[in-house]
Scaffold this motif. Structure first.
Motif, PDB file in Angstrom:
ATOM      1  N   HIS A  16     -58.023  21.959  74.371  1.00 52.35           N
ATOM      2  CA  HIS A  16     -56.944  22.930  74.243  1.00 52.35           C
ATOM      3  C   HIS A  16     -57.022  23.709  72.941  1.00 52.35           C
ATOM      4  N   ARG A  17     -57.423  23.029  71.882  1.00 55.64           N
ATOM      5  CA  ARG A  17     -57.477  23.684  70.574  1.00 55.64           C
ATOM      6  C   ARG A  17     -58.529  24.793  70.547  1.00 55.64           C
ATOM      7  N   VAL A  20     -57.375  27.758  72.710  1.00 57.06           N
ATOM      8  CA  VAL A  20     -56.415  28.669  72.079  1.00 57.06           C
ATOM      9  C   VAL A  20     -57.158  29.780  71.344  1.00 57.06           C
ATOM     10  N   GLU A  23     -58.867  32.137  73.976  1.00 53.16           N
ATOM     11  CA  GLU A  23     -57.915  32.975  74.703  1.00 53.16           C
ATOM     12  C   GLU A  23     -57.292  34.029  73.789  1.00 53.16           C
ATOM     13  N   THR A  24     -57.044  33.670  72.537  1.00 53.99           N
ATOM     14  CA  THR A  24     -56.510  34.659  71.596  1.00 53.99           C
ATOM     15  C   THR A  24     -57.525  35.770  71.363  1.00 53.99           C
ATOM     16  N   GLN A  59     -47.395  30.971  68.366  1.00 51.68           N
ATOM     17  CA  GLN A  59     -48.486  30.241  67.714  1.00 51.68           C
ATOM     18  C   GLN A  59     -48.088  29.802  66.304  1.00 51.68           C
ATOM     19  N   ALA A  98     -53.990  32.894  65.392  1.00 50.59           N
ATOM     20  CA  ALA A  98     -54.855  31.841  65.916  1.00 50.59           C
ATOM     21  C   ALA A  98     -55.518  31.053  64.796  1.00 50.59           C
ATOM     22  N   MET A 130     -49.282  25.722  73.622  1.00 48.47           N
ATOM     23  CA  MET A 130     -49.702  26.960  72.977  1.00 48.47           C
ATOM     24  C   MET A 130     -50.798  27.648  73.768  1.00 48.47           C
ATOM     25  N   LEU A 131     -51.730  26.860  74.288  1.00 45.87           N
ATOM     26  CA  LEU A 131     -52.814  27.436  75.073  1.00 45.87           C
ATOM     27  C   LEU A 131     -52.271  28.226  76.258  1.00 45.87           C
ATOM     28  N   THR A 134     -50.511  31.417  75.431  1.00 46.19           N
ATOM     29  CA  THR A 134     -51.480  32.449  75.057  1.00 46.19           C
ATOM     30  C   THR A 134     -52.216  32.983  76.279  1.00 46.19           C
TER      31      THR A 134
END
Length: 263
Positions: A16-17, A20, A23-24, A59, A98, A130-131, A134
């Motif tokens: 997931h990290r 993020v 995706e950002t 975020q 991000a 958060m993911l 975003t």
């Protein structure tokens, strides 16, 4: 995530990290040359500038929660957003958001016990949440610009799971979910590009995922589509009547679900 909340084929393992950040970056690339006054039809009343501000603010807010290792509901949502004075600085500001998140991730063990509004009471809840904030708003930006969102299948499956697992706990900011009640009625969501399935059971006192029944053959209503389309469906960005989906069973039940479940 506890076992009773999993669906028939377990949600894929997703970083997931890292997602993020990816995706950002896609979001930033989408809006870099766009007119930020463009209306976002999937978020009525918002422009692209509003969408960017919301996503970057989420975020940065979640990053504050992670660094604080909160153990109870936060009493304030105040955070220094460092917004640029001009909207033409928003793409760079979102990219910087991000980076703020990445720094918070690096400083926080994902298995650290933390308060969260959903099921998983660990720091990893906030990275996962958060993911999908975003990813969804990146898709909103693309829809606003007349583009068809491309969503990685593994992310979409994980996102559907994350949404349905946590939705019963979302009443504080999505009050309509309190109306998702029923006399033991079931809705199945099934992917057509894999064997993933989720069974939601509406009860007189509420609703939730029914992992034990997810593989059963019968449900009161069923919606089928690709994982990428289903994640947009559960978030209310597509209608179950759209050509992308096949549906069968109790249409009144589906109408009731989708009228009260999106946030």
């Amino acid at each position: 995530m506890s076992d009773h909340t999993r669906h028939a084929s377990l949600a894929p393992q997703v970083d997931h990290r890292a997602a993020v950040a990816a995706e950002t970056a896609r979001f930033v690339a989408t809006i870099s040359d766009a007119d930020l006054t463009t209306a976002v039809t999937s978020c009525p009343g918002w422009t692209l500038a509003d969408l960017v501000k919301h996503t970057g603010s989420v975020q940065r807010w979640f990053s504050v929660l992670l660094r604080s290792r909160i153990q109870e509901p936060p009493r304030t949502r105040e955070v220094d957003l460092r917004l640029p004075e001009r909207e033409d600085g928003y793409p760079d500001w979102l990219a910087e958001s991000a980076t703020v998140a990445a720094d918070a991730f690096a400083a926080t063990d994902p298995d650290l016990p933390m308060w969260a509004w959903g099921v998983d009471q660990h720091a990893r809840f906030w990275a996962r949440r958060m993911l999908f904030e975003t990813l969804l708003h990146r898709a909103d930006a693309e829809l606003a610009l007349g583009l068809r969102p491309a969503i990685d299948r593994s992310l979409a499956v994980d996102g559907i799971d994350e949404f349905l697992v946590n939705l019963p706990f979302a009443a504080s900011f999505a009050p309509k979910v309190a109306d998702l009640r029923g006399p033991d009625r079931t809705i199945r969501f099934r992917t057509t590009d894999g064997d993933d399935a989720w069974l939601v059971r509406l009860r007189p006192d509420g609703f939730g995922l029914d992992a034990a029944g997810a593989a059963a053959e019968t449900a009161d209503a069923t919606v089928r589509g690709t994982a990428a389309d289903l994640i947009l469906l559960v978030y209310g960005r597509l209608s179950y009547r759209a050509q992308a989906f096949a549906h069968e069973g109790d249409e009144d039940l589906l109408t009731h679900w989708f009228a009260n479940s999106a946030f």
